[in-house]
Each structure stands twice: as C-alpha cells, then as structure tokens.
Design an enzyme around this catalytic site. Structure first.
Site, PDB file in Angstrom:
ATOM      1  N   SER A   1       2.079  -6.677  -5.326  1.00 20.99           N
ATOM      2  CA  SER A   1       2.990  -6.270  -6.803  1.00 20.99           C
ATOM      3  C   SER A   1       1.562  -6.194  -7.557  1.00 20.99           C
ATOM      4  O   SER A   1       1.926  -6.051  -9.321  1.00 20.99           O
ATOM      5  CB  SER A   1       3.976  -6.969  -7.661  1.00 20.99           C
ATOM      6  OG  SER A   1       5.064  -7.098  -6.825  1.00 20.99           O
TER       7      SER A   1
ATOM      8  N   GLU B   1      -2.269 -12.128  -0.038  1.00 22.11           N
ATOM      9  CA  GLU B   1      -0.988 -11.586  -0.375  1.00 22.11           C
ATOM     10  C   GLU B   1       0.058 -12.637  -0.247  1.00 22.11           C
ATOM     11  O   GLU B   1       0.980 -13.112   0.383  1.00 22.11           O
ATOM     12  CB  GLU B   1      -0.356 -10.608   0.177  1.00 22.11           C
ATOM     13  CG  GLU B   1      -2.116  -9.074   0.428  1.00 22.11           C
ATOM     14  CD  GLU B   1      -1.644  -7.926   0.563  1.00 22.11           C
ATOM     15  OE1 GLU B   1      -1.277  -7.596  -0.218  1.00 22.11           O
ATOM     16  OE2 GLU B   1      -0.781  -7.796   1.706  1.00 22.11           O
TER      17      GLU B   1
ATOM     18  N   GLY C   1       5.632  -6.255  -3.071  1.00 21.72           N
ATOM     19  CA  GLY C   1       6.890  -4.907  -3.524  1.00 21.72           C
ATOM     20  C   GLY C   1       8.668  -5.816  -4.668  1.00 21.72           C
ATOM     21  O   GLY C   1       9.661  -5.028  -4.391  1.00 21.72           O
TER      22      GLY C   1
ATOM     23  N   LYS D   1       1.686   1.604   3.047  1.00 20.71           N
ATOM     24  CA  LYS D   1       2.680   1.724   4.025  1.00 20.71           C
ATOM     25  C   LYS D   1       2.984   3.416   5.044  1.00 20.71           C
ATOM     26  O   LYS D   1       1.925   3.911   5.290  1.00 20.71           O
ATOM     27  CB  LYS D   1       3.639   0.750   3.491  1.00 20.71           C
ATOM     28  CG  LYS D   1       3.302  -0.113   2.727  1.00 20.71           C
ATOM     29  CD  LYS D   1       4.409  -1.049   1.724  1.00 20.71           C
ATOM     30  CE  LYS D   1       2.903  -2.188   1.014  1.00 20.71           C
ATOM     31  NZ  LYS D   1       4.056  -3.252   0.925  1.00 20.71           N
TER      32      LYS D   1
ATOM     33  N   GLU E   1       3.998  -7.205   6.197  1.00 23.55           N
ATOM     34  CA  GLU E   1       5.028  -6.942   6.652  1.00 23.55           C
ATOM     35  C   GLU E   1       5.030  -6.832   8.325  1.00 23.55           C
ATOM     36  O   GLU E   1       6.109  -6.606   9.469  1.00 23.55           O
ATOM     37  CB  GLU E   1       5.456  -5.453   6.165  1.00 23.55           C
ATOM     38  CG  GLU E   1       5.899  -5.539   5.340  1.00 23.55           C
ATOM     39  CD  GLU E   1       5.536  -4.345   4.473  1.00 23.55           C
ATOM     40  OE1 GLU E   1       5.066  -3.636   4.015  1.00 23.55           O
ATOM     41  OE2 GLU E   1       5.874  -4.562   2.612  1.00 23.55           O
TER      42      GLU E   1
ATOM     43  N   HIS F   1      -1.317  -7.998   7.865  1.00 25.25           N
ATOM     44  CA  HIS F   1      -0.173  -7.682   7.166  1.00 25.25           C
ATOM     45  C   HIS F   1       0.968  -8.002   6.929  1.00 25.25           C
ATOM     46  O   HIS F   1       1.807  -7.839   7.914  1.00 25.25           O
ATOM     47  CB  HIS F   1       0.058  -5.877   6.742  1.00 25.25           C
ATOM     48  CG  HIS F   1       0.586  -5.823   5.143  1.00 25.25           C
ATOM     49  ND1 HIS F   1       2.318  -5.838   5.044  1.00 25.25           N
ATOM     50  CD2 HIS F   1       0.220  -5.489   3.730  1.00 25.25           C
ATOM     51  CE1 HIS F   1       2.333  -6.131   3.726  1.00 25.25           C
ATOM     52  NE2 HIS F   1       0.991  -6.289   3.059  1.00 25.25           N
TER      53      HIS F   1
ATOM     54  N   ASN G   1      -2.517   0.686   0.001  1.00 30.71           N
ATOM     55  CA  ASN G   1      -1.877   0.435   1.482  1.00 30.71           C
ATOM     56  C   ASN G   1      -1.104   1.006   1.408  1.00 30.71           C
ATOM     57  O   ASN G   1       0.113   0.158   1.086  1.00 30.71           O
ATOM     58  CB  ASN G   1      -1.295  -0.959   1.681  1.00 30.71           C
ATOM     59  CG  ASN G   1      -0.542  -0.872   2.773  1.00 30.71           C
ATOM     60  OD1 ASN G   1      -0.109  -0.276   3.920  1.00 30.71           O
ATOM     61  ND2 ASN G   1       0.155  -2.651   3.188  1.00 30.71           N
TER      62      ASN G   1
HETATM   63  P1  PGA Z   1       2.772  -4.317  -4.008  1.00 32.63           P
HETATM   64  O1  PGA Z   1       2.409  -4.167  -2.470  1.00 32.63           O
HETATM   65  O2  PGA Z   1       1.719  -3.947  -4.508  1.00 32.63           O
HETATM   66  O3  PGA Z   1       3.423  -2.760  -3.952  1.00 32.63           O
HETATM   67  O4  PGA Z   1       3.470  -5.276  -3.771  1.00 32.63           O
HETATM   68  C1  PGA Z   1       0.962  -4.710  -1.748  1.00 32.63           C
HETATM   69  C2  PGA Z   1       1.137  -5.036   0.165  1.00 32.63           C
HETATM   70  O5  PGA Z   1       2.262  -5.316   0.817  1.00 32.63           O
HETATM   71  O6  PGA Z   1      -0.124  -4.753   0.174  1.00 32.63           O
END
Ligand code: PGA
Length: 254
Positions: A218, A172, A178, A12, A98, A96, A10
């Site tokens: 992460s 998640e 993140g 983003k 976000e 997601h 992903n």
């Molecule tokens: P990250 O993001 O690996 O940077 O924690 C995962 C995601 O948001 O799908």
C-alpha cells in the site's frame, strides 16, 4: 557508498500491451532526467516487449514478475531467465506473497530462481513478509529470518560480495498488500533491520550494508515521502498505485 534507491512497479495481472504503451506515454515525461532513484516497471509477460520498446533511452528499466529457474525445458506455461534476458529485461520479482499464497511457491523454490537470476545477471527482487496472524503472534522476526535464510540458501558459501551485490530484498508485510494498510515507517525500519542483520550473518557485513531493502504494501503518493525519509528504507515495491502514471510518478518523485 550510499545505496541507490530503487522504486519498482509491480503491475500484477493488469494492463494489455496497448494499455502499457499508454502508461509510458504519460509516465516518461514525468520522470525525464530523474537519476536519483533506479526506476523499474514490471508488467506481465505479454507487455514486457512493448514496455521495453516504449522505455528505450529513458533510463526506466523493465523487469518480470516471475520466472522459472531452468534455462529451458518441458515446463508448460513457464518463462525462463534466458528468455527474459534475450528480450532485454533486467530485473525480476521473485517469491511475491501472491506467488507463495496462490501458486504454492516455497523458499526452496524461490532460492533456485534467485540463483538462476544471479547466474544470468538479472537483478532479483526477492519478497519476504509476514502474515497478519504471524505479526499478531509476535513471530515477525522469526518469519523474516526464516524466509531470508531460505531464499538465500547456498548463496552463502562461495559467493563473493560482488556476486551477491545485485540482490534486492523487498519487505512486504502480507497484511499491507492491496489492503490500504501501510506499515508505519518505524515498523518497516524494524523489519528491515532484522532482514539486514540476517543477511549480515549469511553474507557478511559488507554485503548487508550494501543490500537494498525495499518496502512494499500500500505505498501511495501520500505515504511515500515519509517511508523514503528513513535511511533503512532503500526504495519501494508498488502495486496498485503504480498502475496510474501520475500516481507512480509522484511516488518516484517523493
Ligand atoms: P500494493 O501491492 O502496493 O497494491 O499493496 C504491493 C505488492 O504487492 O507488491
């Protein structure tokens, strides 16, 4: 049949088309002939075409990070499932955290998108996960069940196991995204078992047994092997660590 693991990137809101092209130049040789896992890269909309062209013939699939549920319409700024299909995207990340947090997406809205994705034979990667405060309050299972039920609403009735089969769920935990804090394999397994149990109630045991549940939050080369060693973890949704070709290839080659 064992569930084929899916490792998804992903990206983003990172990478221009030129940067996407550069990524594939370095990434593809590192995963050439890799068949153990399904590999998907989800760039932002402006880089999907370039990614598709770069990945042609490689076995790496390309997906989107979001879409609208309607085929077309007066929805300024949106992209439809028809448009994604037309350019050759095969997967789409839905709901997601976000999108939930910054764009007010609800389970009801995500549910409409999920139905549209299935209708158009796009493989939906539906994200669920609890906030830190919810985990600390002991509400993780409740949240996961509620989100799973909400996102899958209406899929229950009249949808055969084969129609529901493409659905992928990504667990998640929001506090792990993140932040560098990863759920332990045990925490992820517990959450996945809750989600699988809820899906069994909604769609039957066969569908639940075949459902791929990814872990995201992460994921890095340093922790992917331990996570992927768990039979309950059917893949990973990788944000930050998927931006670098070497790092994402190490994760894919766990
Ligand atoms: P990250 O993001 O690996 O940077 O924690 C995962 C995601 O948001 O799908």
């Amino acid at each position: 049949m064992p569930r084929k693991p899916l490792i998804a990137a992903n990206w983003k809101m990172y990478k221009t088309p030129a940067q996407a092209q550069e990524f594939f130049k370095h990434f593809l040789p590192l995963v050439a002939n890799h068949t153990r896992d399904e590999i998907v890269v989800c760039p932002s909309f402006t880089s999907i075409s370039v990614a598709l062209a770069a990945a042609t013939g490689s076995g790496v699939a390309i997906g989107a990070q979001n879409m609208h549920f309607a085929d077309e319409g007066a929805y300024t700024g949106e992209t439809s499932p028809l448009m994604l299909k037309a350019i050759g995207a095969t997967h789409v990340i839905l709901g997601h955290s976000e999108r939930r947090q910054y764009f007010a997406e609800t389970d009801e809205f995500i549910n409409k998108k999920l139905k549209a994705a299935l209708h158009h034979q796009l493989i939906p990667i539906v994200c669920v996960g609890e906030l830190l405060a919810e985990r600390e309050a002991g509400k993780t299972s409740d949240i996961l069940c509620r989100q799973t039920r909400g996102c899958l609403a209406g899929i229950t009735a009249g949808v055969s196991a084969s129609e529901a089969a493409p659905i992928v769920i990504a667990y998640e935990p929001v506090w792990a995204i993140g932040t560098g804090k990863t759920a332990t394999p045990q925490m992820a397994c517990e959450a996945h078992a809750v989600i699988r149990g809820e899906v069994a109630k909604l769609l039957g045991k066969e569908t639940a047994d075949n459902l791929r549940i990814l872990y995201g939050g992460s994921v890095k080369p340093e922790n992917s092997t331990a996570l992927m060693a768990e039979s309950e973890i059917d893949g990973a949704l990788v944000g930050g660590a998927s931006l670098d070709p070497q790092s994402f290839a190490k994760i894919v080659n766990y």
